[in-house]
Design a protein around this motif. Structure first.
Motif, PDB file in Angstrom:
ATOM      1  N   GLN A  19      41.576  87.828  59.587  1.00  6.15           N
ATOM      2  CA  GLN A  19      42.085  87.015  58.488  1.00  6.15           C
ATOM      3  C   GLN A  19      41.138  87.103  57.297  1.00  6.15           C
ATOM      4  N   THR A  20      41.707  86.932  56.105  1.00  5.09           N
ATOM      5  CA  THR A  20      40.928  87.056  54.883  1.00  5.09           C
ATOM      6  C   THR A  20      40.475  85.689  54.391  1.00  5.09           C
ATOM      7  N   LEU A  21      39.177  85.566  54.159  1.00  4.86           N
ATOM      8  CA  LEU A  21      38.594  84.346  53.613  1.00  4.86           C
ATOM      9  C   LEU A  21      38.096  84.644  52.212  1.00  4.86           C
ATOM     10  N   ARG A  22      38.154  83.635  51.352  1.00  3.37           N
ATOM     11  CA  ARG A  22      37.817  83.850  49.947  1.00  3.37           C
ATOM     12  C   ARG A  22      36.349  83.605  49.627  1.00  3.37           C
TER      13      ARG A  22
ATOM     14  N   LEU B  31      43.444  71.937  55.369  1.00 10.36           N
ATOM     15  CA  LEU B  31      42.098  71.742  54.835  1.00 10.36           C
ATOM     16  C   LEU B  31      41.964  72.515  53.533  1.00 10.36           C
ATOM     17  N   GLU B  32      41.653  71.804  52.456  1.00 17.84           N
ATOM     18  CA  GLU B  32      41.424  72.420  51.152  1.00 17.84           C
ATOM     19  C   GLU B  32      39.959  72.247  50.780  1.00 17.84           C
ATOM     20  N   LEU B  33      39.318  73.354  50.398  1.00 16.93           N
ATOM     21  CA  LEU B  33      37.920  73.335  49.986  1.00 16.93           C
ATOM     22  C   LEU B  33      37.852  73.397  48.467  1.00 16.93           C
ATOM     23  N   ASP B  34      37.331  72.367  47.871  1.00 18.00           N
ATOM     24  CA  ASP B  34      37.253  72.282  46.407  1.00 18.00           C
ATOM     25  C   ASP B  34      35.813  72.465  45.955  1.00 18.00           C
ATOM     26  N   GLY B  35      35.523  73.629  45.424  1.00 25.85           N
ATOM     27  CA  GLY B  35      34.191  73.894  44.874  1.00 25.85           C
ATOM     28  C   GLY B  35      34.215  73.826  43.356  1.00 25.85           C
TER      29      GLY B  35
ATOM     30  N   TYR C  99      49.584  76.818  49.645  1.00 24.97           N
ATOM     31  CA  TYR C  99      48.839  77.834  50.392  1.00 24.97           C
ATOM     32  C   TYR C  99      47.485  77.224  50.778  1.00 24.97           C
ATOM     33  N   PRO C 100      47.428  76.381  51.788  1.00 27.26           N
ATOM     34  CA  PRO C 100      46.149  75.731  52.124  1.00 27.26           C
ATOM     35  C   PRO C 100      45.069  76.755  52.464  1.00 27.26           C
ATOM     36  N   ASP C 101      43.840  76.435  52.095  1.00 28.34           N
ATOM     37  CA  ASP C 101      42.739  77.338  52.430  1.00 28.34           C
ATOM     38  C   ASP C 101      42.706  77.598  53.936  1.00 28.34           C
ATOM     39  N   VAL C 102      42.821  76.537  54.710  1.00 29.87           N
ATOM     40  CA  VAL C 102      42.817  76.648  56.176  1.00 29.87           C
ATOM     41  C   VAL C 102      43.781  75.599  56.726  1.00 29.87           C
ATOM     42  N   VAL C 103      44.514  75.961  57.773  1.00 28.97           N
ATOM     43  CA  VAL C 103      45.268  74.976  58.550  1.00 28.97           C
ATOM     44  C   VAL C 103      44.826  75.140  59.999  1.00 28.97           C
ATOM     45  N   PHE C 104      44.444  74.035  60.646  1.00 30.38           N
ATOM     46  CA  PHE C 104      44.030  74.101  62.053  1.00 30.38           C
ATOM     47  C   PHE C 104      44.924  73.196  62.886  1.00 30.38           C
TER      48      PHE C 104
ATOM     49  N   LYS D 259      34.259  78.299  60.986  1.00 25.80           N
ATOM     50  CA  LYS D 259      33.383  78.292  62.161  1.00 25.80           C
ATOM     51  C   LYS D 259      33.205  76.877  62.711  1.00 25.80           C
ATOM     52  N   GLU D 260      33.205  75.873  61.833  1.00 25.05           N
ATOM     53  CA  GLU D 260      33.149  74.484  62.310  1.00 25.05           C
ATOM     54  C   GLU D 260      34.435  74.129  63.050  1.00 25.05           C
ATOM     55  N   VAL D 261      35.575  74.570  62.523  1.00 28.94           N
ATOM     56  CA  VAL D 261      36.864  74.323  63.165  1.00 28.94           C
ATOM     57  C   VAL D 261      36.906  75.003  64.532  1.00 28.94           C
ATOM     58  N   GLU D 262      36.415  76.242  64.597  1.00 28.44           N
ATOM     59  CA  GLU D 262      36.370  76.965  65.876  1.00 28.44           C
ATOM     60  C   GLU D 262      35.486  76.258  66.889  1.00 28.44           C
ATOM     61  N   ALA D 263      34.352  75.732  66.425  1.00 27.46           N
ATOM     62  CA  ALA D 263      33.433  75.044  67.329  1.00 27.46           C
ATOM     63  C   ALA D 263      34.085  73.822  67.964  1.00 27.46           C
ATOM     64  N   LEU D 264      35.079  73.256  67.293  1.00 32.08           N
ATOM     65  CA  LEU D 264      35.820  72.117  67.839  1.00 32.08           C
ATOM     66  C   LEU D 264      36.954  72.563  68.761  1.00 32.08           C
ATOM     67  N   GLY D 265      37.154  73.871  68.856  1.00 32.90           N
ATOM     68  CA  GLY D 265      38.148  74.410  69.781  1.00 32.90           C
ATOM     69  C   GLY D 265      39.548  74.519  69.225  1.00 32.90           C
ATOM     70  N   PHE D 266      39.712  74.509  67.904  1.00 32.13           N
ATOM     71  CA  PHE D 266      41.040  74.496  67.306  1.00 32.13           C
ATOM     72  C   PHE D 266      41.456  75.885  66.815  1.00 32.13           C
ATOM     73  N   MET D 267      42.719  76.216  67.005  1.00 33.48           N
ATOM     74  CA  MET D 267      43.311  77.404  66.416  1.00 33.48           C
ATOM     75  C   MET D 267      43.417  77.206  64.904  1.00 33.48           C
ATOM     76  N   TRP D 268      43.270  78.280  64.113  1.00 39.67           N
ATOM     77  CA  TRP D 268      43.307  78.145  62.665  1.00 39.67           C
ATOM     78  C   TRP D 268      43.985  79.352  62.021  1.00 39.67           C
ATOM     79  N   LYS D 269      44.512  79.126  60.826  1.00 36.83           N
ATOM     80  CA  LYS D 269      45.080  80.198  60.006  1.00 36.83           C
ATOM     81  C   LYS D 269      44.724  79.934  58.547  1.00 36.83           C
ATOM     82  N   THR D 270      44.553  81.010  57.787  1.00 32.03           N
ATOM     83  CA  THR D 270      44.203  80.874  56.376  1.00 32.03           C
ATOM     84  C   THR D 270      45.414  81.161  55.498  1.00 32.03           C
TER      85      THR D 270
END
Length: 260
Positions: free
Chosen positions: A134-137, A185-189, A169-174, A146-157
């Motif tokens: 998957q492509t991350l920005r 999950l939306e990351l606002d920088g 188009y959410p940055d991540v959905v778990f 990686k935090e989502v994975e550590a909690l054991g959740f499936m994710w898509k970007t």
């Protein structure tokens, strides 16, 4: 907070999954590796005295191998969770019946998430990061995943979904299996830049207008320092979203949504 109920749901969901997975082990005969099945949920003919063997390198054998590994992993996790329960609470946990039903349906639905494809946003990032296909920005998206994975959740970007006139188009959905819920999950920088801040706020308002509840159906993680990723803040927001979502469950109702 619903920490006790979260633990109870996790224990109950694992019990539900284990009941629906075959039990078996692995063996090698004449140099050939087999999956041996001693229990199959929908086949009463399979038992300890009437096992079935499947070669690893066959389609069926590979499928059973994966399921047996999943069951072993689930049983180990269940043992760990039960130990945590007994350390904190008196008596045995009540096993909640699955599948669950809900009193409120909003946000991204399970089947919608499972059927969706990642990376649907056509806007090309300057420096893409490819992680597990998957492509991350950005580096921050990678750290969040990686935090989502550590909690054991499936994710898509950046899956694409629509609510009325709005397209997201959410940055991540778990996906949190023990409450049967995908969470966006939306990351606002760069929130110190007016244009980016206005864009982020406009996106947040669209989610709210579409019926999403903040820190329940969608999480907005605001990043104010490009050199620091707030891992603990993200884990806290995820925990809050899960605990708030429990209020939407109709606990004890066996009629309801099927898990994928």
């Amino acid at each position: 907070m619903n920490e006790k109920m979260v633990l109870q749901l996790r224990i109950s969901y694992l019990s539900y999954r284990i009941e629906r997975l075959p039990r078996g082990w692995f063996s090698t005969i004449n140099g050939r590796k087999y999956t041996v099945i001693a229990y199959e949920p929908d086949n009463p003919k399979v038992g300890v005295r009437n096992t079935r063997r499947y070669l690893f390198n066959t389609r069926k054998g590979d499928s059973y191998r994966r399921k047996v590994i999943e069951r072993i992993s689930a049983e180990a996790e269940l043992t760990k969770l039960l130990a945590e329960w007994h350390m904190n609470y008196i008596g045995e946990p009540e096993i909640i019946k699955f599948p669950l039903s809900k009193t409120r349906f909003c946000g991204i639905q399970t089947r919608q998430f499972m059927n969706s494809e990642s990376n649907q946003n056509k806007y090309q990032p300057r420096n893409p990061i490819i992680y597990k296909g998957q492509t991350l920005r950005s580096k921050n998206e990678l750290l969040a995943v990686k935090e989502v994975e550590a909690l054991g959740f499936m994710w898509k970007t950046e899956i694409c979904f629509r609510f009325g006139k709005y397209t997201f188009y959410p940055d991540v959905v778990f996906y949190v299996p023990y409450i049967d819920k995908p969470i966006a999950l939306e990351l606002d920088g760069m929130m110190d830049e007016d244009d980016y801040y206005d864009h982020a706020e406009d996106r947040r308002r669209k989610y709210i207008r579409a019926g999403f509840e903040e820190n329940k159906d969608v999480i907005f993680l605001r990043l104010n320092n490009e050199y620091y990723f707030p891992s603990e803040d993200l884990k806290t927001l995820i925990r809050i979203a899960i605990e708030r979502s429990i209020a939407d469950l109709r606990i004890g109702d066996a009629e309801g949504i099927e898990f994928v």
